[in-house]
Design an enzyme around this catalytic site. Structure first.
Site, PDB file in Angstrom:
ATOM      1  N   ASP A  87      -8.335  19.832 -22.737  1.00 49.47           N
ATOM      2  CA  ASP A  87      -7.820  19.163 -23.933  1.00 49.47           C
ATOM      3  C   ASP A  87      -7.791  20.023 -25.201  1.00 49.47           C
ATOM      4  O   ASP A  87      -8.796  20.670 -25.531  1.00 49.47           O
ATOM      5  CB  ASP A  87      -8.708  17.965 -24.289  1.00 49.47           C
ATOM      6  CG  ASP A  87      -9.107  17.139 -23.093  1.00 49.47           C
ATOM      7  OD1 ASP A  87      -8.611  17.385 -21.987  1.00 49.47           O
ATOM      8  OD2 ASP A  87      -9.947  16.239 -23.275  1.00 49.47           O
TER       9      ASP A  87
HETATM   10  N1  DQQ Z   1     -11.580  15.714 -21.066  1.00 51.51           N
HETATM   11  C1  DQQ Z   1     -11.194  14.340 -20.928  1.00 51.51           C
HETATM   12  C2  DQQ Z   1     -11.921  13.702 -22.061  1.00 51.51           C
HETATM   13  C3  DQQ Z   1     -13.228  14.385 -22.041  1.00 51.51           C
HETATM   14  C4  DQQ Z   1     -12.841  15.794 -21.734  1.00 51.51           C
HETATM   15  C5  DQQ Z   1      -9.711  14.121 -20.971  1.00 51.51           C
HETATM   16  C6  DQQ Z   1     -13.825  16.506 -20.848  1.00 51.51           C
HETATM   17  O1  DQQ Z   1     -12.059  12.299 -21.938  1.00 51.51           O
HETATM   18  O2  DQQ Z   1     -13.898  14.304 -23.286  1.00 51.51           O
HETATM   19  O3  DQQ Z   1      -9.022  15.147 -20.317  1.00 51.51           O
HETATM   20  O4  DQQ Z   1     -13.455  17.847 -20.688  1.00 51.51           O
END
Ligand code: DQQ
Length: 610
Positions: A87
């Site tokens: 992300d």
């Molecule tokens: N990636 C998810 C999120 C979390 C993160 C979404 C963990 O919900 O915080 O891709 O790497």
């Protein structure tokens, strides 16, 4: 029944002009049983909610030959020199510098429990990036099992702060605060974790404490206090929970969520922002929002980023969607392809709102280990609300055009049923293509079936580019090998629904690679267009080796795809065509294409440049 398709080019038989040839569609390779279509859509391997703490930590990626790590590596998309990213986290513009913080595994090319840190890169133009040291790593009881997604906010005095999800022991998710050590450093190289972390604990009746994460950027609420929303799964519903604070340090939960829904999966990475209908200027959520503004609430759910348009009701301090649609399969998506966990920010330099997302690899984990990297961020996109106030539009930021070179142009092409026009003169692995398709008549549009909206991927499988239609399919065939055994198709089809026209856009990857074990669905989405007024449908496609980002109808439907054609690795040359396979002739009044140069993206040792 629509059969899986393959097409073979027979230019000698169907030669029409020096460059427009006829398309010969063959289903000879079909097994007639649904074949690859039955695999579509498939689930990618990585799933995030609930995350299982049993995933074992991975070891250092082995040294791999240069060729393996570079063949599918993108040339102008954001990715670190090596290892895993997911992300985008705190995006912001601060003291003349754009910052991208992101979910990053500093140790290897896989997402591993306990490893996830925040990577950090800086840029002056959103195209070229320099990687700095990670700003945070798991080293504290409140984030010992991972520093997960969060957001940056610039406070009223101009000071930036970050809120992020920390995973403490037993997968208990909490929200933590970070400050820059030296706010006068425009590169914001060092950050300090607040002494009173966690600043928000998962203490809400009915809350699943392993599904409480991804705080948004702050905004000012009706009482002048800061607000943030946090994605959460409760026993009977999913929500963007609302918190308020005077100083960003101590937070109180508002007794109702910003918005909730009782059916969909957990809402990860919520994003909440104001937009003005028909105005592509962005709005800063930390100042007051003008009258007439609407709000968008985005949530990452399942495998897609979905959104609702509505208003922020100041009296109720809650988001109220313009239309209540119970079935979340019908919610609009930011992108209908391989795009997740997006985040937007207000770019005070140019007065626009920018969004970008994570596009994960669609190959095997073992390939990622061999490549030594996995994951990219999409090209940053300006995002705004259409003048009808119903849907968001997106367009790649103008800065990306600085990479264009070797422009080629064609005007006044006519594509009859079965025609293919080869687009020569640009690097077909690194290109930006803009094309307008003009409909000569709209009478041939076939009737629209609203049930297709529930599963546009399935409809793209059934109505592939080899399946003749009234108006369409027409579009682009890209990354095609000489004998067409590999190719990717981005195409449109026009349907009539009572008084309006619905356009299907597909990015069909089913023949994108002859290599086994890739995830090769046919992605798709629908948009409405007033064809009685405007007869042109535009398509812009950015091709960057293993990444294909397409923008249909001026950014009404966007589809990001990841492709791994053998032709790229083995031959180093591919074909690109504009085509039509519908019975109605389609004109191409304008087709422009450019080769895209390499951007300077996180080149190793780049940090010596500042
Ligand atoms: N990636 C998810 C999120 C979390 C993160 C979404 C963990 O919900 O915080 O891709 O790497």
């Amino acid at each position: 029944m629509a059969l899986p398709w393959a097409f073979v080019l027979l230019p000698a038989l169907f030669f029409l002009s020096s460059s427009v040839t006829n398309l010969f569609f063959s289903n000879s390779s079909s097994n007639g049983s649904g074949g690859r279509c039955s695999l579509c859509p498939q689930s990618p391997e990585v799933s995030f909610c609930p995350l299982s703490p049993e995933v074992s930590p991975c070891s250092q990626s082995p040294e791999v030959p240069y060729i393996v790590s570079t063949t599918y590596r993108t040339a102008y998309h954001f990715q670190p020199p090596r290892n895993w990213i997911n992300d985008p986290c705190g995006l912001m513009y601060y003291k003349g510098i754009y910052h991208n913080f992101y979910q990053y595994n500093p140790h290897c090319a896989l997402w591993c429990w306990g490893d996830i840190a925040w990577g950090h890169s800086v840029s002056t133009d959103l195209v070229n990036w320099i990687q700095l040291e990670p700003v945070i790593e798991p080293d504290n009881p409140s984030d010992i099992d991972g520093c997960w997604t969060g957001s940056a906010t610039i406070l009223s005095g101009g000071q930036p702060v970050i809120l992020y999800t920390g995973v403490s022991r037993d997968n208990c998710q909490v929200q933590n605060l970070l400050f820059p050590k030296n706010p006068s450093d425009p590169y914001l190289r060092e950050w300090t974790k607040a002494g009173n972390n966690p600043v928000i604990q998962p203490v809400v009746p009915g809350l699943n404490r392993s599904c409480f994460r991804d705080p948004t950027t702050g905004w000012i609420g009706p009482d002048g206090l800061w607000r943030i929303a946090v994605g959460a799964q409760l026993y009977s519903y999913n929500a963007a929970l609302l918190y308020k604070s005077e100083d960003f340090l101590s937070w109180t939960r508002v007794d109702h969520p910003l918005y909730s829904h009782n059916l969909s999966n957990m809402w990860e990475c919520p994003d909440f922002f104001a937009v003005l209908p028909g105005n592509n200027s962005g709005l800063d959520m930390s100042v007051s929002i003008p009258r007439g503004a609407k709000h968008a609430l985005k949530m990452s759910v399942g495998y897609f980023d979905k959104y609702l348009i509505g208003v922020y009701d100041l009296k109720r301090d809650a988001f109220v969607p313009d239309t209540i649609v119970d079935d979340c399969r019908l919610w609009l998506r930011i992108d209908y392809g391989d795009f997740y966990a997006s985040k937007s920010f207000f770019d005070s330099k140019k007065g626009r709102r920018i969004i970008w997302g994570w596009s994960q690899e669609a190959d095997c984990r073992s390939d990622d280990v061999a490549k030594g990297w996995a994951g990219i961020h999409t090209i940053p996109r300006t995002i705004w609300l259409d003048s009808d106030g119903k849907q968001l539009l997106q367009w790649p930021v103008d800065e990306i055009e600085s990479l264009r070179t070797n422009e080629i142009n064609h005007q006044g092409l006519e594509l009859n049923k079965g025609d293919m026009f080869e687009i020569n003169g640009v690097d077909t692995f690194q290109a930006d293509v803009e094309i307008y398709f003009e409909l000569t008549s709209i009478n041939a549009a076939e009737p629209f079936n609203p049930s297709w909206l529930l599963d546009p991927e399935k409809h793209c499988c059934e109505a592939g580019a080899s399946v003749h239609g009234g108006i369409g399919p027409f579009g682009l065939v890209i990354l095609a090998s000489n004998n067409m055994d590999e190719h990717t198709v981005v195409h449109f089809r026009v349907y009539k629904s009572q008084q309006k026209y619905m356009i299907l856009m597909c990015s069909d990857l089913r023949r994108s690679s002859i290599r086994p074990s890739r995830y090769t669905p046919a992605y798709g989405g629908f948009f409405e267009l007033d064809l009685a007024k405007e007869r042109k449908i535009s398509l812009r496609t950015l091709i960057d080796r293993s990444a294909v980002e397409s923008f249909g109808g001026g950014g009404r439907v966007c589809i990001t795809s990841r492709v791994y054609p053998a032709v790229l690795a083995d031959v180093g040359r591919a074909h690109m065509y504009a085509f039509n396979n519908g019975s109605a002739t389609v004109r191409v009044p304008q087709l422009s294409a450019w080769t895209m140069r390499n951007a300077h993206v996180n080149v190793e040792n780049g940090r010596s440049a500042i």
